[in-house]
Motif scaffolding. Structure first.
Motif, PDB file in Angstrom:
ATOM      1  N   GLN A 154       0.805  -1.223   0.000  1.00  0.00           N
ATOM      2  CA  GLN A 154       0.000   0.000   0.000  1.00  0.00           C
ATOM      3  C   GLN A 154       0.837   1.271   0.000  1.00  0.00           C
ATOM      4  N   ARG A 155       2.136   1.149   0.266  1.00  0.00           N
ATOM      5  CA  ARG A 155       2.976   2.347   0.305  1.00  0.00           C
ATOM      6  C   ARG A 155       3.933   2.381  -0.884  1.00  0.00           C
ATOM      7  N   LEU A 179      16.414  -3.300   8.027  1.00  0.00           N
ATOM      8  CA  LEU A 179      16.469  -2.223   7.045  1.00  0.00           C
ATOM      9  C   LEU A 179      15.377  -1.199   7.363  1.00  0.00           C
ATOM     10  N   VAL A 180      15.771   0.015   7.631  1.00  0.00           N
ATOM     11  CA  VAL A 180      14.800   1.059   7.977  1.00  0.00           C
ATOM     12  C   VAL A 180      14.214   1.634   6.691  1.00  0.00           C
ATOM     13  N   THR A 181      12.893   1.591   6.578  1.00  0.00           N
ATOM     14  CA  THR A 181      12.231   2.061   5.361  1.00  0.00           C
ATOM     15  C   THR A 181      10.826   2.566   5.693  1.00  0.00           C
ATOM     16  N   ASP A 190       7.408   2.781  -2.976  1.00  0.00           N
ATOM     17  CA  ASP A 190       8.796   2.299  -2.843  1.00  0.00           C
ATOM     18  C   ASP A 190       8.926   0.869  -2.356  1.00  0.00           C
ATOM     19  N   TRP A 191       7.827   0.141  -2.174  1.00  0.00           N
ATOM     20  CA  TRP A 191       7.968  -1.255  -1.743  1.00  0.00           C
ATOM     21  C   TRP A 191       8.740  -2.069  -2.774  1.00  0.00           C
ATOM     22  N   MET A 192       8.513  -1.748  -4.062  1.00  0.00           N
ATOM     23  CA  MET A 192       9.198  -2.497  -5.107  1.00  0.00           C
ATOM     24  C   MET A 192      10.701  -2.237  -5.107  1.00  0.00           C
ATOM     25  N   SER A 193      11.100  -1.001  -4.875  1.00  0.00           N
ATOM     26  CA  SER A 193      12.540  -0.703  -4.874  1.00  0.00           C
ATOM     27  C   SER A 193      13.238  -1.391  -3.702  1.00  0.00           C
ATOM     28  N   VAL A 194      12.547  -1.504  -2.555  1.00  0.00           N
ATOM     29  CA  VAL A 194      13.121  -2.225  -1.413  1.00  0.00           C
ATOM     30  C   VAL A 194      13.311  -3.698  -1.767  1.00  0.00           C
ATOM     31  N   LEU A 195      12.288  -4.299  -2.375  1.00  0.00           N
ATOM     32  CA  LEU A 195      12.392  -5.705  -2.779  1.00  0.00           C
ATOM     33  C   LEU A 195      13.504  -5.903  -3.804  1.00  0.00           C
ATOM     34  N   SER A 219       6.713   0.279   4.185  1.00  0.00           N
ATOM     35  CA  SER A 219       5.713  -0.560   4.846  1.00  0.00           C
ATOM     36  C   SER A 219       5.601  -0.085   6.284  1.00  0.00           C
ATOM     37  N   ASP A 220       4.623  -0.624   7.020  1.00  0.00           N
ATOM     38  CA  ASP A 220       4.557  -0.308   8.457  1.00  0.00           C
ATOM     39  C   ASP A 220       5.445  -1.257   9.262  1.00  0.00           C
TER      40      ASP A 220
END
Length: 243
Positions: A31-32, A221-223, A34-39, A226-227
């Motif tokens: 739902q947030r 990893l601080v991001t 940048d989730w794809m870039s983290v993955l 996600s929650d």
């Protein structure tokens, strides 16, 4: 169960070396931003990616099929468009797959868990438990009930084990039940030096437990994607010396 011979024929080992990289992340249904870039940055080098609250959106499916040989999901419930639940991405096909669900007693929504198994280079079998634990319940009866079938399989498994995910261990009762379960299963907890795991009521929600391996690296990893913050653990799969 894996030990009674319902496994598929052994396939390619999940890692060709003695190192196994695992990413664990409650992805918050993507739902947030940048989730794809983290993955992509952290998941593509992992042999295993254990996701919770993963929605089978076209973007996630494309990432999974582009970077991994296998993607297995246990939908906890079906949203209007896409099923959501735990999803395990792996660099090898599992030789065993067991889906589990437990219904939330108050909200009547389900939480899911997935047990998979993969060959290792030394011909041992790695059991992987990906879990999103029941959140809203009075007491710990339902919480402990969800762990029961998982424990049955771990106890009968001979070889390394990884059990990880979002355990929703936000109360003293829950954390005690979880640690008691880990002790009974002979599992150790991965410790994080810079511990930035998501907390509720002062207690972390995400954990990684393991058996018959060594931890060489562990980080959070601080991001804001996600929650929950992703956990990245590197294992040495050579069997540790018994003390």
């Amino acid at each position: 169960m894996l030990h009674v011979g319902q496994a598929l024929p052994p396939g390619t080992p999940i890692s060709t070396e003695a190192t196994l990289r695992v990413l664990v992340w409650n992805i918050f249904k993507q739902q947030r931003a940048d989730w794809m870039s983290v993955l992509q940055n952290f998941g593509k080098h992992a042999h295993l990616v254990l996701l919770q609250e993963a929605q089978t959106t076209p973007e996630l499916i494309h990432f999974a099929t582009s970077n991994y040989l296998a993607a297995d999901q246990v939908p906890a419930f079906v949203l209007p468009q896409h099923p959501s639940g735990v999803m395990t991405l792996a660099a090898a096909h599992p030789v065993y797959c067991c889906p589990l669900r437990e219904r939330e007693p108050l909200l009547r929504l389900a939480k899911s868990a997935l047990i998979t198994a993969y060959p290792l280079p030394d011909d041992s079998m790695l059991m992987v438990v990906n879990i999103h634990a029941v959140n809203f319940s009075l007491g710990i009866d339902v919480y402990s009930k969800q762990l029961g079938p998982i424990g049955e399989q771990i106890l009968h498994h001979q070889g390394p084990v990884i059990m990880a995910g979002d355990f929703n261990a936000w109360s003293r009762q829950r954390i005690n039940a979880l640690y008691r379960f880990a002790r009974e299963m002979g599992l150790r907890e991965v410790r994080f030096t810079d511990d930035h795991r998501r907390k509720a009521f002062g207690r972390p929600l995400d954990f990684v437990f393991y058996r018959d391996m060594n931890v060489s690296e562990a980080s959070v990893l601080v991001t804001q994607a996600s929650d929950h913050n992703p956990l990245l653990v590197e294992f040495q799969t050579t069997k540790p010396e018994r003390l």
